[in-house]
Scaffold this motif. Structure first.
Motif, PDB file in Angstrom:
ATOM      1  N   VAL A  46       0.847  -1.197   0.000  1.00 22.19           N
ATOM      2  CA  VAL A  46       0.000   0.000   0.000  1.00 22.19           C
ATOM      3  C   VAL A  46       0.880   1.244   0.000  1.00 22.19           C
ATOM      4  CG1 VAL A  46      -1.835   1.246   1.204  1.00 22.19           C
ATOM      5  CG2 VAL A  46      -1.765  -1.256   1.284  1.00 22.19           C
ATOM      6  N   PHE A  47       0.662   2.109  -0.984  1.00 20.52           N
ATOM      7  CA  PHE A  47       1.329   3.400  -1.059  1.00 20.52           C
ATOM      8  C   PHE A  47       0.354   4.425  -0.497  1.00 20.52           C
ATOM      9  CE2 PHE A  47       2.970   0.776  -4.526  1.00 20.52           C
ATOM     10  CZ  PHE A  47       4.328   0.800  -4.244  1.00 20.52           C
ATOM     11  N   VAL A  48       0.764   5.108   0.575  1.00 18.51           N
ATOM     12  CA  VAL A  48      -0.149   5.986   1.301  1.00 18.51           C
ATOM     13  C   VAL A  48       0.262   7.448   1.139  1.00 18.51           C
ATOM     14  CG1 VAL A  48      -1.191   6.523   3.545  1.00 18.51           C
ATOM     15  CG2 VAL A  48      -0.501   4.159   3.022  1.00 18.51           C
ATOM     16  N   GLU A  49      -0.669   8.269   0.708  1.00 22.07           N
ATOM     17  CA  GLU A  49      -0.487   9.713   0.658  1.00 22.07           C
ATOM     18  C   GLU A  49      -1.180  10.300   1.888  1.00 22.07           C
ATOM     19  OE1 GLU A  49       0.583  13.571  -0.781  1.00 22.07           O
ATOM     20  OE2 GLU A  49       1.404  11.550  -0.979  1.00 22.07           O
ATOM     21  N   VAL A  50      -0.439  11.082   2.669  1.00 22.04           N
ATOM     22  CA  VAL A  50      -0.959  11.696   3.885  1.00 22.04           C
ATOM     23  C   VAL A  50      -1.150  13.183   3.619  1.00 22.04           C
ATOM     24  CG1 VAL A  50      -0.534  12.164   6.331  1.00 22.04           C
ATOM     25  CG2 VAL A  50       0.269  10.014   5.305  1.00 22.04           C
ATOM     26  N   ARG A  51      -2.341  13.687   3.929  1.00 23.13           N
ATOM     27  CA  ARG A  51      -2.633  15.105   3.752  1.00 23.13           C
ATOM     28  C   ARG A  51      -3.286  15.655   5.004  1.00 23.13           C
ATOM     29  NH1 ARG A  51      -1.420  17.742  -1.194  1.00 23.13           N
ATOM     30  NH2 ARG A  51      -0.096  16.211  -2.190  1.00 23.13           N
ATOM     31  N   SER A  52      -2.901  16.864   5.369  1.00 23.16           N
ATOM     32  CA  SER A  52      -3.435  17.500   6.564  1.00 23.16           C
ATOM     33  C   SER A  52      -3.846  18.933   6.242  1.00 23.16           C
ATOM     34  CB  SER A  52      -2.353  17.493   7.658  1.00 23.16           C
ATOM     35  OG  SER A  52      -2.816  18.084   8.826  1.00 23.16           O
ATOM     36  N   ARG A  53      -5.051  19.282   6.646  1.00 21.68           N
ATOM     37  CA  ARG A  53      -5.571  20.637   6.476  1.00 21.68           C
ATOM     38  C   ARG A  53      -6.251  21.059   7.776  1.00 21.68           C
ATOM     39  NH1 ARG A  53      -2.658  20.157   2.867  1.00 21.68           N
ATOM     40  NH2 ARG A  53      -3.002  20.461   0.662  1.00 21.68           N
ATOM     41  N   ALA A  94      -5.284   7.003   0.760  1.00 17.90           N
ATOM     42  CA  ALA A  94      -5.098   8.356   1.277  1.00 17.90           C
ATOM     43  C   ALA A  94      -5.504   8.355   2.738  1.00 17.90           C
ATOM     44  CB  ALA A  94      -5.942   9.350   0.487  1.00 17.90           C
ATOM     45  N   LEU A  95      -4.721   9.041   3.559  1.00 13.72           N
ATOM     46  CA  LEU A  95      -5.059   9.237   4.962  1.00 13.72           C
ATOM     47  C   LEU A  95      -5.143  10.742   5.143  1.00 13.72           C
ATOM     48  CD1 LEU A  95      -4.620   9.466   8.177  1.00 13.72           C
ATOM     49  CD2 LEU A  95      -5.379   7.234   7.418  1.00 13.72           C
ATOM     50  N   LEU A  96      -6.343  11.213   5.454  1.00 14.06           N
ATOM     51  CA  LEU A  96      -6.626  12.646   5.465  1.00 14.06           C
ATOM     52  C   LEU A  96      -6.930  13.147   6.866  1.00 14.06           C
ATOM     53  CD1 LEU A  96      -9.103  12.515   2.457  1.00 14.06           C
ATOM     54  CD2 LEU A  96      -6.631  12.896   2.356  1.00 14.06           C
ATOM     55  N   PHE A  97      -6.307  14.246   7.228  1.00 14.30           N
ATOM     56  CA  PHE A  97      -6.612  14.947   8.465  1.00 14.30           C
ATOM     57  C   PHE A  97      -7.246  16.273   8.072  1.00 14.30           C
ATOM     58  CE2 PHE A  97      -2.926  12.298   9.490  1.00 14.30           C
ATOM     59  CZ  PHE A  97      -3.315  11.693  10.685  1.00 14.30           C
ATOM     60  N   ASP A  98      -8.517  16.442   8.393  1.00 22.71           N
ATOM     61  CA  ASP A  98      -9.234  17.698   8.141  1.00 22.71           C
ATOM     62  C   ASP A  98      -9.687  18.230   9.489  1.00 22.71           C
ATOM     63  OD1 ASP A  98      -9.387  18.256   5.279  1.00 22.71           O
ATOM     64  OD2 ASP A  98     -10.483  16.371   5.144  1.00 22.71           O
ATOM     65  N   GLY A  99      -8.946  19.200  10.030  1.00 18.93           N
ATOM     66  CA  GLY A  99      -9.250  19.664  11.374  1.00 18.93           C
ATOM     67  C   GLY A  99      -9.072  18.503  12.337  1.00 18.93           C
ATOM     68  N   GLU A 103      -9.785  10.633   8.060  1.00 19.56           N
ATOM     69  CA  GLU A 103     -10.455   9.780   7.074  1.00 19.56           C
ATOM     70  C   GLU A 103      -9.404   8.951   6.342  1.00 19.56           C
ATOM     71  OE1 GLU A 103     -13.580  10.047   3.336  1.00 19.56           O
ATOM     72  OE2 GLU A 103     -12.663  11.881   4.077  1.00 19.56           O
ATOM     73  N   TRP A 104      -9.631   7.644   6.315  1.00 16.56           N
ATOM     74  CA  TRP A 104      -8.768   6.715   5.587  1.00 16.56           C
ATOM     75  C   TRP A 104      -9.541   6.264   4.365  1.00 16.56           C
ATOM     76  CZ3 TRP A 104      -7.829   1.045   7.485  1.00 16.56           C
ATOM     77  CH2 TRP A 104      -6.994   0.382   6.589  1.00 16.56           C
ATOM     78  N   ILE A 105      -8.958   6.457   3.186  1.00 16.67           N
ATOM     79  CA  ILE A 105      -9.606   6.065   1.939  1.00 16.67           C
ATOM     80  C   ILE A 105      -8.744   4.999   1.257  1.00 16.67           C
ATOM     81  CG2 ILE A 105     -10.530   6.818  -0.278  1.00 16.67           C
ATOM     82  CD1 ILE A 105     -10.632   9.664   0.887  1.00 16.67           C
ATOM     83  N   PRO A 106      -9.077   3.702   1.471  1.00 19.01           N
ATOM     84  CA  PRO A 106      -8.376   2.645   0.727  1.00 19.01           C
ATOM     85  C   PRO A 106      -8.728   2.763  -0.767  1.00 19.01           C
ATOM     86  CG  PRO A 106      -9.524   1.744   2.634  1.00 19.01           C
ATOM     87  CD  PRO A 106     -10.003   3.150   2.434  1.00 19.01           C
ATOM     88  N   ASN A 107      -7.796   2.423  -1.623  1.00 20.40           N
ATOM     89  CA  ASN A 107      -8.010   2.533  -3.075  1.00 20.40           C
ATOM     90  C   ASN A 107      -8.501   3.916  -3.473  1.00 20.40           C
ATOM     91  OD1 ASN A 107      -7.300  -0.104  -4.119  1.00 20.40           O
ATOM     92  ND2 ASN A 107      -9.050  -0.868  -2.960  1.00 20.40           N
ATOM     93  N   ALA A 108      -7.832   4.919  -2.981  1.00 26.82           N
ATOM     94  CA  ALA A 108      -8.232   6.317  -3.237  1.00 26.82           C
ATOM     95  C   ALA A 108      -8.192   6.644  -4.735  1.00 26.82           C
ATOM     96  CB  ALA A 108      -7.337   7.279  -2.468  1.00 26.82           C
TER      97      ALA A 108
END
Length: 111
Positions: A46-53, A94-99, A103-108
Motif C-alpha cells: 500500500v502506497f499511502v499519501e498523507v494530507r493535513s488541512r 489516502a489518509l486525510l486529516f481535516d481539522g 479519514e482513511w480512503i483505501p483505493n483512493a
C-alpha cells in the motif's frame, strides 16, 4: 490535527498500524517524487499519501490530491516496485486529516 507534515505522517503510520498495516518505509524519495508511507496490508503493498488541512474549507485535504499529484505518486511507486524482485498486488490509499477529523480512503485512486 497534527501540527506539521512529519507529525501527520507519524500519526498516519500509527493509525494504520493500529488497523493491521505494517510499515515498510517512510518518505520514499526518487526523481519522480515522494511517497509518504509504504505499508503492507496482508499481501498487498500500500502506497499511502498523507494530507493535513486545518479545516474542510476550500475542499479539504482530499481535493489536494489532484491528477498531477496522482501521476507523480504512480511514477514514484513504479520506481519503488522496480527495485523489488517481483511485483505484489498494490493499491494507493489516502489518509486525510481535516481539522479534528481523520479519514482513511483505501483505493483512493488507481494506477
Amino acid at each position: 490535527m497534527p501540527a506539521s507534515g512529519p507529525q501527520a505522517e507519524q500519526a498516519a503510520a500509527l493509525y494504520l498500524a493500529q488497523r493491521g498495516l505494517q510499515l515498510v518505509e517512510k518518505n520514499y524519495r526518487c526523481r519522480f517524487g515522494e511517497i509518504d508511507l509504504i505499508m503492507w496490508a496482508g499481501a498487498t503493498l500500500v502506497f499511502v499519501e498523507v494530507r493535513s488541512r486545518r479545516s474542510r474549507a476550500f475542499g479539504g485535504a482530499a481535493v489536494s490530491i489532484d491528477t498531477h499529484k496522482q501521476h507523480k505518486l504512480i511514477a514514484a511507486a513504479q520506481h519503488y516496485l522496480g527495485r523489488l524482485g517481483k511485483t505484489p498486488p498494490c493499491r494507493f490509499d489516502a489518509l486525510l486529516f481535516d481539522g479534528d477529523a481523520i479519514e482513511w480512503i483505501p483505493n483512493a485512486f488507481g494506477a
